[in-house]
Scaffold this motif. Structure first.
Motif, PDB file in Angstrom:
ATOM      1  N   GLN A 145       0.719  -1.249   0.153  1.00 48.45           N
ATOM      2  CA  GLN A 145       0.044  -0.105   0.067  1.00 48.45           C
ATOM      3  C   GLN A 145       0.505   1.205   0.095  1.00 48.45           C
ATOM      4  N   ALA A 146       1.920   0.987   0.877  1.00 52.81           N
ATOM      5  CA  ALA A 146       2.908   2.398   0.787  1.00 52.81           C
ATOM      6  C   ALA A 146       3.789   2.474  -0.461  1.00 52.81           C
ATOM      7  N   GLY A 147       3.759   1.399  -1.298  1.00 55.00           N
ATOM      8  CA  GLY A 147       4.480   1.522  -2.541  1.00 55.00           C
ATOM      9  C   GLY A 147       6.012   1.543  -2.226  1.00 55.00           C
ATOM     10  N   ALA A 148       6.447   0.914  -0.921  1.00 54.47           N
ATOM     11  CA  ALA A 148       8.016   1.279  -0.644  1.00 54.47           C
ATOM     12  C   ALA A 148       8.749   0.170  -1.394  1.00 54.47           C
ATOM     13  N   ILE A 149       9.871   0.802  -2.010  1.00 53.89           N
ATOM     14  CA  ILE A 149      10.987  -0.225  -2.514  1.00 53.89           C
ATOM     15  C   ILE A 149      12.279   0.238  -2.362  1.00 53.89           C
ATOM     16  N   TYR A 150      12.908  -0.332  -1.919  1.00 50.18           N
ATOM     17  CA  TYR A 150      14.089   0.136  -1.319  1.00 50.18           C
ATOM     18  C   TYR A 150      15.278   0.115  -2.530  1.00 50.18           C
ATOM     19  N   LYS A 175      -3.273  14.308  -8.495  1.00 57.28           N
ATOM     20  CA  LYS A 175      -1.734  14.261  -8.858  1.00 57.28           C
ATOM     21  C   LYS A 175      -0.928  14.617  -7.327  1.00 57.28           C
ATOM     22  N   GLU A 176      -1.576  15.543  -6.660  1.00 54.90           N
ATOM     23  CA  GLU A 176      -0.675  16.066  -5.406  1.00 54.90           C
ATOM     24  C   GLU A 176      -0.421  14.871  -4.473  1.00 54.90           C
ATOM     25  N   THR A 177      -1.405  14.080  -4.209  1.00 57.08           N
ATOM     26  CA  THR A 177      -1.509  13.014  -3.474  1.00 57.08           C
ATOM     27  C   THR A 177      -0.426  11.965  -3.678  1.00 57.08           C
ATOM     28  N   ALA A 178      -0.574  11.688  -5.100  1.00 63.33           N
ATOM     29  CA  ALA A 178       0.240  10.714  -5.707  1.00 63.33           C
ATOM     30  C   ALA A 178       1.712  11.238  -5.612  1.00 63.33           C
ATOM     31  N   HIS A 179       1.945  12.361  -5.935  1.00 69.83           N
ATOM     32  CA  HIS A 179       3.314  12.848  -6.023  1.00 69.83           C
ATOM     33  C   HIS A 179       4.116  12.782  -4.195  1.00 69.83           C
ATOM     34  N   TYR A 180       3.355  13.250  -3.545  1.00 74.15           N
ATOM     35  CA  TYR A 180       3.714  13.350  -2.266  1.00 74.15           C
ATOM     36  C   TYR A 180       3.882  11.958  -1.655  1.00 74.15           C
ATOM     37  N   LYS A 181       2.883  10.837  -1.914  1.00 82.89           N
ATOM     38  CA  LYS A 181       3.008   9.577  -1.574  1.00 82.89           C
ATOM     39  C   LYS A 181       4.511   9.239  -2.091  1.00 82.89           C
ATOM     40  N   VAL A 186       7.027   9.679   0.597  1.00 81.46           N
ATOM     41  CA  VAL A 186       6.512   8.816   1.894  1.00 81.46           C
ATOM     42  C   VAL A 186       7.036   7.335   1.411  1.00 81.46           C
ATOM     43  N   ALA A 187       6.671   6.898  -0.059  1.00 82.80           N
ATOM     44  CA  ALA A 187       7.466   5.508  -0.027  1.00 82.80           C
ATOM     45  C   ALA A 187       8.880   5.131   0.282  1.00 82.80           C
ATOM     46  N   LEU A 188       9.447   6.364  -0.240  1.00 85.23           N
ATOM     47  CA  LEU A 188      10.898   6.341  -0.246  1.00 85.23           C
ATOM     48  C   LEU A 188      11.437   6.152   1.439  1.00 85.23           C
ATOM     49  N   LYS A 189      10.683   7.069   1.976  1.00 85.96           N
ATOM     50  CA  LYS A 189      11.041   6.966   3.675  1.00 85.96           C
ATOM     51  C   LYS A 189      10.679   5.765   4.315  1.00 85.96           C
ATOM     52  N   PHE A 190       9.180   5.262   3.774  1.00 86.55           N
ATOM     53  CA  PHE A 190       8.900   3.900   4.484  1.00 86.55           C
ATOM     54  C   PHE A 190       9.686   2.635   4.043  1.00 86.55           C
ATOM     55  N   PHE A 195      -1.039   7.763   7.328  1.00 86.06           N
ATOM     56  CA  PHE A 195      -1.154   8.372   6.135  1.00 86.06           C
ATOM     57  C   PHE A 195      -1.475   7.663   4.932  1.00 86.06           C
ATOM     58  N   VAL A 196      -0.722   6.624   4.622  1.00 87.67           N
ATOM     59  CA  VAL A 196      -0.947   5.625   3.593  1.00 87.67           C
ATOM     60  C   VAL A 196      -2.353   5.285   3.661  1.00 87.67           C
ATOM     61  N   LEU A 197      -2.772   4.594   4.586  1.00 81.46           N
ATOM     62  CA  LEU A 197      -4.167   4.248   4.762  1.00 81.46           C
ATOM     63  C   LEU A 197      -5.340   5.255   4.115  1.00 81.46           C
ATOM     64  N   LYS A 198      -5.264   6.447   4.541  1.00 85.73           N
ATOM     65  CA  LYS A 198      -6.058   7.590   4.232  1.00 85.73           C
ATOM     66  C   LYS A 198      -6.074   7.620   2.437  1.00 85.73           C
ATOM     67  N   THR A 199      -4.712   7.563   1.719  1.00 86.98           N
ATOM     68  CA  THR A 199      -4.765   7.471   0.488  1.00 86.98           C
ATOM     69  C   THR A 199      -5.305   6.279  -0.211  1.00 86.98           C
ATOM     70  N   GLN A 200      -5.563   5.226   0.542  1.00 85.73           N
ATOM     71  CA  GLN A 200      -6.063   4.127   0.094  1.00 85.73           C
ATOM     72  C   GLN A 200      -7.474   3.873  -0.058  1.00 85.73           C
ATOM     73  N   GLU A 201      -8.065   4.976   0.408  1.00 84.60           N
ATOM     74  CA  GLU A 201      -9.821   4.682   0.450  1.00 84.60           C
ATOM     75  C   GLU A 201     -10.245   4.659  -0.866  1.00 84.60           C
ATOM     76  N   THR A 202      -9.625   5.147  -1.812  1.00 81.67           N
ATOM     77  CA  THR A 202     -10.381   4.879  -3.121  1.00 81.67           C
ATOM     78  C   THR A 202      -9.560   4.125  -4.218  1.00 81.67           C
ATOM     79  N   VAL A 203      -8.641   3.289  -3.424  1.00 85.80           N
ATOM     80  CA  VAL A 203      -7.744   2.326  -4.391  1.00 85.80           C
ATOM     81  C   VAL A 203      -8.515   0.982  -4.617  1.00 85.80           C
ATOM     82  N   THR A 204      -9.531   0.894  -5.341  1.00 82.21           N
ATOM     83  CA  THR A 204     -10.436   0.053  -5.300  1.00 82.21           C
ATOM     84  C   THR A 204     -10.774  -0.193  -6.821  1.00 82.21           C
ATOM     85  N   GLY A 205     -10.506  -1.349  -7.250  1.00 79.02           N
ATOM     86  CA  GLY A 205     -10.919  -1.702  -8.632  1.00 79.02           C
ATOM     87  C   GLY A 205     -10.237  -2.869  -9.205  1.00 79.02           C
ATOM     88  N   GLU A 206     -10.073  -3.036 -10.622  1.00 79.08           N
ATOM     89  CA  GLU A 206      -9.640  -4.476 -11.205  1.00 79.08           C
ATOM     90  C   GLU A 206      -8.447  -3.807 -12.042  1.00 79.08           C
TER      91      GLU A 206
END
Length: 407
Positions: free
Chosen positions: A79-84, A297-303, A306-310, A330-341
C-alpha cells in the motif's frame, strides 16, 4: 562468559543456527529453545524439529506466522509503494520484525533469560531482529555469536558443524547465503560477491524460471483490489496467503521478479544479491497502476516521497516505531479509493498493464479526449499558460536588461 539458564534461539535450520545450538551449550551451559517463524519457507521447514532436538535443543517452537506476515507486514508495505533503492521489495526486511516479536513472546512464556540470533556483524538482519526485541523486551540480553566467537568464515562454520556432527545440507561449493519466505528468495555469496560475474540463473533460481525458458505465449491475469489490498485473482476471492502463492506460481512460470542488485546495507558497505520475488513484483505493478487511476496528482506525488521514507524505515529494521505507524496512517488515508480491477499481461519477465477499471477513477475521457467535447474550452488555457509562465517572463526581462546595461 556470563552464564544463562535458558536461551531462546531464532532457528532456521540453516548453517548458522545449526552450529549455534551446540556452541551455546558449550559456552554458556544453557538450555536452548529453538524458535522457527514460519513465514512461508515451506520445504525448509521439513525435518526441523528432529534436527533441532538432535543438535541439542531442549524444545522447538514452529510458529505459523504466514497470515500475520501477509496481512500486517506485506500488504501495508505494498500500500505504501515502498521499494528500497528502486529495486528491492523488502522480502527479508519486513519478515524479521515479525519473527523478533514472536521470539520475545515465547521467551517471556518460557522464562528465558536471553535471546540469540545467528546474524553476522556485517548484515542488516542483526539490526532488524534486535530492534524488534528491544521494542518488546528492552532489558532482554541478546547473544550474537558472530560478534564474539572464533569462527571467521562460513567455511570454518562448516568445519565446526562437521566436528560437532551437526547435520547440514550444504557443502563448500553450494554455500550461497539464502533467505526464503512466502514473499521472496534471496541469494548472496560465492560468485555473486563479484559484481562483474553474471549470475548463473540456471543454477540458483528456485521460484522462477529463466527468461529463455519462459513461455512464448503471454499469460493474462486480473487482480481485484479493495482499498489498496488485493482480494481476488481472476474473479476468485481468496485470502492473502493463497493469492500470493498463486501469483508466485504464475510469476515464476513467466520469469517475473528476478532482480540482480548492488544495495547499500545499513552497516555501511555495499552488497550484491539476486532476489526472486515473482508474486510481489506483480502485486506492486498492479497496485501502482491502479493508484495512477485513483489518486489525484498532489497526493500521488507526495506519496512517492513517503514511499521512499517508508522503504528506508522497513529496510533499517524500524518497523515498531512511531514514524512507521504515522506514515502507515497517511498511507491508509490515500488507499480509501484505491479499489478496482487491473488486467495484466505476463510475458518473459515483463508485467504489462492490459487495462483497468475503478468506481473511483479520476480519469475522465470526456475531458481528456482528443476528439470534440462539450466540457472544455481550450481558450481558457491561454490565461493559465500566461500566469504559469509569468516568473519565466519576468526573469527573462531582467536578464535582457542586465545584458543591455553591460553593453
Amino acid at each position: 562468559m556470563k552464564k544463562y539458564n535458558k536461551v531462546v534461539l531464532a532457528y532456521s535450520g540453516g548453517l548458522d543456527t545449526s552450529v549455534i545450538i551446540p556452541w551455546l551449550k558449550e559456552n554458556y551451559g544453557c538450555e536452548v529453545i529453538a524458535v522457527v517463524g514460519n513465514v512461508g519457507q515451506k520445504s525448509e521447514l521439513e525435518g526441523l524439529e528432529e534436527k533441532a532436538l538432535k543438535t541439542g535443543a531442549s524444545k522447538i517452537y514452529i510458529e505459523d506466522l504466514t497470515e500475520e506476515f501477509v496481512n500486517d507486514y506485506i500488504f501495508p508495505t505494498i500500500q505504501a509503494g515502498a521499494i528500497y533503492e528502486g529495486k528491492y521489495l523488502l522480502g527479508t526486511s519486513f519478515a524479521r520484525p515479525l519473527i523478533g516479536k514472536r521470539m520475545v513472546e515465547i521467551a517471556k512464556k518460557e522464562g528465558a533469560d536471553a535471546i540469540c540470533h545467528g546474524c553476522t556483524g556485517k548484515g542488516n538482519d542483526q539490526v532488524r531482529f534486535e530492534l524488534a526485541i528491544k521494542a518488546f523486551a528492552p532489558e532482554m540480553p541478546i547473544i550474537a555469536p558472530w560478534r564474539i566467537w572464533d569462527i571467521k568464515s562460513r567455511e570454518e562454520e562448516i568445519a565446526y558443524a562437521l566436528e560437532k556432527k551437526v547435520p547440514i545440507k550444504i557443502s563448500y561449493e553450494t554455500n550461497y547465503s539464502k533467505d526464503m519466505n512466502l514473499w521472496h528468495l534471496s541469494h548472496e555469496g560465492l560468485d555473486l560477491e563479484d559484481p562483474n560475474n553474471e549470475p548463473n540463473y540456471e543454477k540458483i533460481l528456485e521460484l522462477s524460471t529463466t527468461l529463455e525458458k519462459a513461455p512464448d505465449k503471454a499469460t493474462y491475469i486480473t487482480l481485484s483490489f479493495e482499498k489498496g489490498i488485493p482480494v481476488a485473482l481472476n474473479g476468485v476471492k481468496m485470502d492473502g496467503v493463497k493469492l500470493l502463492e498463486e501469483l508466485n506460481k504464475l510469476g515464476g512460470e513467466n520469469a517475473i521478479g528476478i532482480t540482480d542488485m548492488v544495495e547499500n546495507r545499513l552497516v555501511g558497505m555495499k552488497s550484491r544479491g539476486v532476489y526472486e520475488t515473482p508474486g510481489g513484483t506483480i502485486l506492486y505493478k498492479a497496485h501502482k497502476d491502479l493508484e495512477e487511476l485513483c489518486l489525484d496528482k498532489e497526493t500521488a506525488h507526495y506519496k512517492e516521497q513517503v514511499a521512499l521514507k517508508f522503504a528506508d524505515i522497513v529496510y533499517n529494521g524500524l518497523w515498531f516505531t512511531s514514524l512507521r505507524e504515522a506514515l502507515h496512517s497517511f498511507v491508509l488515508k490515500t488507499q480509501e479509493t484505491v479499489t478496482g480491477e487491473v488486467k495484466l499481461k505476463l510475458y518473459k519477465g515483463n508485467v504489462v498493464n492490459a487495462g483497468m477499471t475503478s468506481p473511483y477513477s479520476l480519469y475522465s475521457e470526456e475531458y481528456a479526449t482528443f476528439g470534440e467535447d462539450a466540457v472544455y474550452d481550450q481558450k481558457d488555457s491561454a490565461g493559465f499558460v500566461n500566469l504559469f509562465g509569468l516568473p519565466i517572463v519576468v526573469h527573462a526581462k531582467m536578464n535582457a536588461k542586465i545584458k543591455s546595461e553591460e553593453k
